[in-house]
Enzyme design. Structure first.
Site, PDB file in Angstrom:
ATOM      1  N   ASP A   1      42.473  46.216  46.896  1.00  0.00           N
ATOM      2  CA  ASP A   1      43.858  46.572  47.235  1.00  0.00           C
ATOM      3  C   ASP A   1      43.869  48.048  47.595  1.00  0.00           C
ATOM      4  O   ASP A   1      42.874  48.752  47.364  1.00  0.00           O
ATOM      5  CB  ASP A   1      44.794  46.307  46.025  1.00  0.00           C
ATOM      6  CG  ASP A   1      46.244  46.100  46.442  1.00  0.00           C
ATOM      7  OD1 ASP A   1      46.834  47.027  47.017  1.00  0.00           O
ATOM      8  OD2 ASP A   1      46.779  45.008  46.187  1.00  0.00           O
TER       9      ASP A   1
ATOM     10  N   ASP B   1      41.475  50.104  52.099  1.00  0.00           N
ATOM     11  CA  ASP B   1      42.546  49.785  53.042  1.00  0.00           C
ATOM     12  C   ASP B   1      42.023  48.720  54.002  1.00  0.00           C
ATOM     13  O   ASP B   1      41.186  48.997  54.871  1.00  0.00           O
ATOM     14  CB  ASP B   1      42.957  51.059  53.800  1.00  0.00           C
ATOM     15  CG  ASP B   1      44.106  50.784  54.755  1.00  0.00           C
ATOM     16  OD1 ASP B   1      44.479  49.598  54.933  1.00  0.00           O
ATOM     17  OD2 ASP B   1      44.632  51.761  55.326  1.00  0.00           O
TER      18      ASP B   1
ATOM     19  N   GLY C   1      57.773  42.654  51.358  1.00  0.00           N
ATOM     20  CA  GLY C   1      58.766  42.915  50.318  1.00  0.00           C
ATOM     21  C   GLY C   1      59.880  41.890  50.432  1.00  0.00           C
ATOM     22  O   GLY C   1      59.710  40.869  51.094  1.00  0.00           O
TER      23      GLY C   1
ATOM     24  N   ALA D   1      57.421  30.519  53.413  1.00  0.00           N
ATOM     25  CA  ALA D   1      58.540  29.697  53.890  1.00  0.00           C
ATOM     26  C   ALA D   1      59.264  30.378  55.048  1.00  0.00           C
ATOM     27  O   ALA D   1      60.016  29.726  55.766  1.00  0.00           O
ATOM     28  CB  ALA D   1      59.516  29.442  52.748  1.00  0.00           C
ATOM     29  N   CYS D   2      59.005  31.681  55.245  1.00  0.00           N
ATOM     30  CA  CYS D   2      59.638  32.411  56.361  1.00  0.00           C
ATOM     31  C   CYS D   2      59.144  31.937  57.726  1.00  0.00           C
ATOM     32  O   CYS D   2      59.654  32.376  58.752  1.00  0.00           O
ATOM     33  CB  CYS D   2      59.378  33.910  56.233  1.00  0.00           C
ATOM     34  SG  CYS D   2      60.298  34.655  54.884  1.00  0.00           S
TER      35      CYS D   2
ATOM     36  N   TYR E   1      57.904  39.325  60.141  1.00  0.00           N
ATOM     37  CA  TYR E   1      57.082  38.815  59.031  1.00  0.00           C
ATOM     38  C   TYR E   1      56.717  37.329  59.218  1.00  0.00           C
ATOM     39  O   TYR E   1      55.557  36.929  59.065  1.00  0.00           O
ATOM     40  CB  TYR E   1      57.859  39.022  57.725  1.00  0.00           C
ATOM     41  CG  TYR E   1      57.222  38.482  56.479  1.00  0.00           C
ATOM     42  CD1 TYR E   1      56.134  39.111  55.899  1.00  0.00           C
ATOM     43  CD2 TYR E   1      57.729  37.334  55.862  1.00  0.00           C
ATOM     44  CE1 TYR E   1      55.555  38.609  54.738  1.00  0.00           C
ATOM     45  CE2 TYR E   1      57.154  36.836  54.703  1.00  0.00           C
ATOM     46  CZ  TYR E   1      56.075  37.469  54.143  1.00  0.00           C
ATOM     47  OH  TYR E   1      55.506  36.975  53.004  1.00  0.00           O
TER      48      TYR E   1
ATOM     49  N   GLN F   1      74.483  31.732  49.380  1.00  0.00           N
ATOM     50  CA  GLN F   1      73.204  31.373  49.997  1.00  0.00           C
ATOM     51  C   GLN F   1      72.298  30.736  48.932  1.00  0.00           C
ATOM     52  O   GLN F   1      72.335  31.141  47.772  1.00  0.00           O
ATOM     53  CB  GLN F   1      72.548  32.586  50.681  1.00  0.00           C
ATOM     54  CG  GLN F   1      72.140  33.743  49.806  1.00  0.00           C
ATOM     55  CD  GLN F   1      73.254  34.780  49.596  1.00  0.00           C
ATOM     56  OE1 GLN F   1      74.430  34.452  49.571  1.00  0.00           O
ATOM     57  NE2 GLN F   1      72.883  36.041  49.410  1.00  0.00           N
TER      58      GLN F   1
ATOM     59  N   ARG G   1      67.650  27.419  51.820  1.00  0.00           N
ATOM     60  CA  ARG G   1      66.226  27.094  51.977  1.00  0.00           C
ATOM     61  C   ARG G   1      65.750  26.345  50.747  1.00  0.00           C
ATOM     62  O   ARG G   1      66.020  26.750  49.620  1.00  0.00           O
ATOM     63  CB  ARG G   1      65.401  28.362  52.167  1.00  0.00           C
ATOM     64  CG  ARG G   1      63.894  28.093  52.193  1.00  0.00           C
ATOM     65  CD  ARG G   1      63.107  29.353  52.441  1.00  0.00           C
ATOM     66  NE  ARG G   1      63.273  29.820  53.797  1.00  0.00           N
ATOM     67  CZ  ARG G   1      63.029  31.080  54.186  1.00  0.00           C
ATOM     68  NH1 ARG G   1      62.618  31.967  53.330  1.00  0.00           N
ATOM     69  NH2 ARG G   1      63.190  31.421  55.442  1.00  0.00           N
TER      70      ARG G   1
END
Ligand code: NAD
Length: 330
Positions: free
Chosen positions: A35, A53, A78, A119-120, A149, A218, A284
């Site tokens: 990370d 990185d 995020g 799920a996006c 994203y 929502q 969703r």
């Protein structure tokens, strides 16, 4: 495992990666975590932890050296407030991280590679109603992913298929639906709704209002971290290549989420709506038919149980920081 399998977890300083490292180490794997930052709230359980990185190609080669299986969790991401306002940064960093990592995995003869999608990736027009039909894997196309994203995730899902078909890299693709739990980001702007609500309720006094983004109607489903880690492990051990949902299929509104957390905190909390703030899609939920079929399993931890643990962890962190007074527990 006859010989100890060596695995790489990228994003091992992040929320899911940190829990996954611990789980894999407990199961007897040799784990390398990578990370750009160390885990914030607890020391890593990785046998080796490298600060690298992964945007940079040579660092991906170093990360994959001598590795049998890669769990790719590193991402610049995020909550909705962050992903709607940092699109260029997100697609640039995550595309570079993922393309470099999968190619470095191939060049290092890695056998299996997990990509963490979201799920996006599902089309916006299927998520316009609070009483949304749960999303099935095949609903992803014709595509209309979340701008930025979501498109990067959908594109990388396809890259995984190409690497499997053309190079024989054994890939897995998981689509997470709102994972939450202790040791997840809870402040600073990258936090997701369950953590943000737990923090706001913990900071509030009995009778206060807290700010809710949108009108609170929502809907979402939320999956506890222990179930997420178990699902990842089962998927990795399966022979299923196609993308698969990993989430809970109990859908609730943000207003209901606030009420559950207020109940856990034993506080009367009102809601003050800020309709100028992003609220993401209107509704969703995850269709878990394929998850049940493929993994012979589904997430088990109830939302109440998961939120109870998460709330108390966030409350403890705020107490350590002196943001709220420490309360004597009976
Ligand atoms: P997280 O932000 O806690 O973890 C991601 C980690 O990647 C962070 O620790 C970050 O420092 C690291 N990272 C970022 N840029 C890096 C770089 N250039 N090099 C090396 N590391 C870098 O997020 P998370 O919730 O643990 O998510 C893990 C994965 O799951 C991500 O791919 C994310 O998109 C996906 N996902 C998560 C959720 C969720 O609800 N948490 C939902 C859908 C998808």
């Amino acid at each position: 495992m006859s010989e100890q399998t060596k695995v790489l977890v990228t994003g091992a300083g992040g929320f899911i990666g940190h829990h996954l490292v611990k789980d894999l180490a407990d199961r007897g794997y040799w784990v390398r975590g990578v990370d750009i930052k160390e885990p914030e709230y607890e020391a890593t359980s990785a046998h080796e932890f490298k600060l690298l990185d992964l945007v940079r190609w040579e660092n991906c080669m170093e990360a994959c050296e001598g590795i049998d299986e890669v769990y790719g969790l590193a991402a610049n991401m995020g909550g909705i407030g962050f992903i709607e306002t940092h699109k260029a940064e997100i697609v640039r960093d995550s595309t570079l991280i993922n393309m470099h990592t999968i190619e470095a995995a191939r060049q290092n003869n890695v056998k299996r590679y997990l990509f963490t999608s979201s799920a996006c990736i599902y089309p916006g027009h299927l998520q316009k109603d609070t009483k949304v039909t749960p999303l099935k894997e095949e609903d992803a196309y014709p595509a209309e992913a979340e701008d930025g994203y979501g498109w990067e995730k959908l594109y990388m899902e396809r890259v995984c298929r190409h690497y499997r078909e053309d190079y024989g890299l054994d890939t897995r693709v998981v689509r997470f639906h709102n994972i939450f739990g202790p040791r997840g980001t809870y402040d600073g702007g990258r936090e997701k709704s369950p953590a943000a609500i737990c923090r706001k309720v913990a900071l509030a006094s009995d009778g206060d209002d807290i700010e809710v983004w949108g009108d609170g109607e929502q809907t979402r489903s939320y999956c506890y971290i222990d179930d997420c880690v178990e699902g990842i492990y089962r998927l990795m051990r399966s022979d299923h290549h196609d993308p698969i949902n990993l989430g809970q299929d109990r859908m609730i509104s943000i207003n209901e989420l606030v009420d559950i957390v207020s109940g856990i905190a034993d506080k009367r909390i009102g809601k003050r709506y800020d309709r100028t703030k992003p609220q993401g899609v209107r509704g969703r939920n995850s269709d878990n038919t394929r998850l049940r079929e493929v993994l012979k399993w589904e997430p088990k931890v109830s939302l109440e149980e998961g939120l109870e643990k998460t709330y108390h962890w966030i409350q403890g962190e705020l107490q350590k920081k002196g943001a709220i007074p420490a309360v004597a527990t009976a």
